[in-house]
Design an enzyme around this catalytic site. Sequence first.
Site, PDB file in Angstrom:
ATOM      1  N   GLY A   1       5.255   7.725  -1.478  1.00  0.00           N
ATOM      2  CA  GLY A   1       5.273   6.579  -0.578  1.00  0.00           C
ATOM      3  C   GLY A   1       5.868   6.969   0.761  1.00  0.00           C
TER       4      GLY A   1
ATOM      5  CD  GLN B   1      -3.108  -0.554   0.135  1.00  0.00           C
ATOM      6  OE1 GLN B   1      -3.367   0.626  -0.018  1.00  0.00           O
ATOM      7  NE2 GLN B   1      -3.683  -1.501  -0.576  1.00  0.00           N
ATOM      8  CG  ASP B   2       1.027   4.051  -2.639  1.00  0.00           C
ATOM      9  OD1 ASP B   2       1.654   3.514  -3.572  1.00  0.00           O
ATOM     10  OD2 ASP B   2       0.003   4.722  -2.803  1.00  0.00           O
ATOM     11  CB  ALA B   3       4.871   1.112   2.741  1.00  0.00           C
TER      12      ALA B   3
ATOM     13  NE  ARG C   1      -1.673   3.954  -7.202  1.00  0.00           N
ATOM     14  CZ  ARG C   1      -0.893   3.984  -6.132  1.00  0.00           C
ATOM     15  NH1 ARG C   1       0.409   3.958  -6.279  1.00  0.00           N
ATOM     16  NH2 ARG C   1      -1.395   4.042  -4.933  1.00  0.00           N
TER      17      ARG C   1
END
Lengths: 344, 608
Positions: free
Chosen positions: B375, B223-225, B407
Amino acid sequence: MAKQESKYGVQAGEPVGVIAAQSVGEPGTQMVLRTFHFAGIAASIATSGLPRIIELLDAKKTPSTPISKIYLNESSKKSFAKADEVAKKISEIEMRSITRRIVEDFSKGKILVMLNAQAMQAADLTAGHAAARLKKDLGLDAKVGKHGNIVIGTHTKNLKEVRAIAVKLTKSIVNGIEGAGRAMVAQDQKTQEFYVESAGSNIEPMMEIDGVDSSRIYTNDIFEMYRVFGIEAARTTLALELKKTLEEQEISVNERHIALIADAMTSSGTIQSIGRHGLVGKKESVFARAAFEETVKHLINAAAFGQIDYMRGVTENILVGKQIPLGTGSVKLSIKREEGKKKK
Amino acid sequence: MVKISDKCYVHLNGKAIGYVSNPQAYVKEVRTARRKGLISGEVNVVYMEKLNEIHINTDRGRARKPYIIVEEGKSRFTKELAEKLEKKEIDFAYLIRSGIVEFLDAEEEENAVVAMTESEVNGDTTHLEVDPVSIFGFTVNTAPYPEANNVARHLMFASYIKQAQGLYATNFNLRFESRAYILFYPQAPLVSTSTYEALKLSRHASGQNFVVALSTFYGYNMQDAVVLNKAAVDRGLARSMFYKTYSDEERRYPGGQKDVFKIPPATTEGYLGEHAYSKLSDDGVIEPEMQVEEGDVLIGKVAPPRFLEESIGAGGLEEKTRDDSTTLKPGEGGVVDDVIFTESPGATRIVKVRVRSLRIPEAGDKFGSRHGQKGVVALIVPHEDMPFTENGVVPDLLLNPHGIPSRMTFGHLLETLAGKASAMKGTRTDGTAFTQTGSDRLDEYGKIIEAHGFDKYGEEVLYDGVTGRPFKAKLFTGVVYYNRLHHMVSNKMQVRSRGTVQILTHQPTEGKARLGGLRFGEMERDVLVAYGASLLLKERMLDQSDKATVLICKECGSIGYRDYAKRINICPLCNSNNLVEVEISYAFKLLLDEIKSLHIRPQVGIEE
């Protein structure tokens, strides 16, 4: 107690209302952006999505797009021709939509209605038919004159009266049922039967028409359902409409949540909205009402009439800081005082 | 005679001024006059066919854009002119003056047929783009390959780049910005664009070239980490300094009173204790290079009392004063960088204290590439546990591949490859929009990478640093320019178990500055109600909030008090001593008080 619980599957003290509200409310937030989709047939232009949900929950007296479905009886439902006949009897045609011009002859007390031949043809109407309807509805002396025009004798030469009749004329109906809107024959995808769908709602006179199965007639106007068939029918319609609207948006909510909302709205015997004029506004507790909307109004009334808050609801108990009478708080433990005293 | 329907109204700045019967010819005439310089070049004219209206705009505030004029399928900007421009014999202003380039506003663009490139010009064409990149704005054009990205990502990049830490000004050590961030080792991007170079942004760059592998890492970059390499961080990757300026002024008050910078004497009202002022020098202000932490006073100041009576009252000779020092708030700290004294226009003294503190990347800091891909660091992995390539290259950052397809930031992948090629070849790559097709670019970068003995698609076998085994799939690795954004945990983190409450409601305060709690709101309340957790709900809403114990009269239902001297409870209304202790929320007590103030008597009934 144990027997009752197993019968219903929901435990006593379960806050079903809050769960229903959350279950409908959460997917409802995703709905806002996805309205105003598909263009297409007239019937599907009906208000949908969030505006429709709001309309239903606010218990609006008339829906913004009333639609009624008129199902036909055994002998008529198989034939398109018979269905079309019914549709013609229902389909509402206004005078103004077929007239080209209305000329008042004040000296003779006559009104000449010049018809628009094209519109007449499109509506499948004759001048005679229109004249007969005017005679029947308004009790006017309407005859078919030269060039297919309608001549109306008013039996008066009073300027005002003639004008009043002319104005009435433009608003009158030459065919169908008032408020029924445009009616068309549609076919059920599953049963292949024909039925009539109209863009209006006035089911009482519709039921009188030959070939109509009055036990299956349907309208999305909840108040009309209530007037004609009673509160139970209104409840079912409300639940159906809510369910349909949510399903159109591809939102799946368990039927029971929707049924509960419909139940709550109709439990008093009339249709109540959800909001300060309806369910919430009729809560027992002064504090609960004051905490919602119009705080001052409720407090002043409570003071004026010396009302007592019995602290039976959720809101008021949270306000004062008591345990709420729901869930784990719905159980009470009591000790018999007498026994304690005896030991002393 | 002109029929009404044939009349074409002419509007000047939105006001109808007349009509013409041949609009096309009229508009052409206006344009010709403008190109000849007979009327101002700032005039724009448009014929709206559907409305049959002509709009002439000469007012201010219209966004206008230059275009090369094309006539009869030929661009007015000829090769000769291009050569002259190159030799600097002519300039851009000359092109405008001589009717080769003109500016169109949004309305006149509706009448124009604009060709992107010279080869697209045909008989219908009226204008030619000065450069195809001009369909994007300045900010978007500083990112490479914008034509390969989704529009929404451009907008996101444009807002992230404003938050990037870099070298915002080279005289930063002389400036007293209220908040400033300076990156230790800013780098020019390996993949740059013509706009980026024209703006000379590499002179104060705001990012660094990260070695990036598109890889997961034990679920730490979901999740975008993102996952960072500890060794890279230790070597100074994305390391920055945070500067914050505190300032205060010696204000003058009516009546000749004045604030004074000094170490407040112990008699001052609101004195913070000797320890708090220990770092101040004699002038009441802290010295440079002093270590400071939360609670320390930076600027000692005493102010006259707020109300006049206080200074006159008490009869003492000494004038009463109030402490108005500037203190470091909770969570702040660092080293005093510089202190300056200045004067305001009103001739009052001003002190500015700049505190610096080091910001090493840590879990919770925010990073973003130039493709709207942001992120938050979730883990900083020791060098030995990071995945490594055959050659022993260890990535600086691990980006989760799941963040790419949905994206549609293809530019990010192109930059990864181009960055890798640039690093191998040792030259910077141009990523200006529309200069090449995507496949040409892939071929070009692929060839360079292949020539250096790597996979031309940028994929490499990586070995798990923890187990030492190679990953089953080849991973896409390369170099991407990353910005460190100024949202950092150390400036935002806050915890509270108990603390201050509001005076009015006795409920916990809100917000970081007031050491507040997090609001347990209405919807959160509903969740507990829905779950039926009545005691947990009571704990949240009462015990951990505004619990108050009051005495309520059993006889009359009003609130009483305890007389501690006589050791009895008294109801002031009915003089009864029959009272019970009840726990209610202070908010309810307040409500009862407010109702009472309206001359309404609420009574509380007690049930046992």
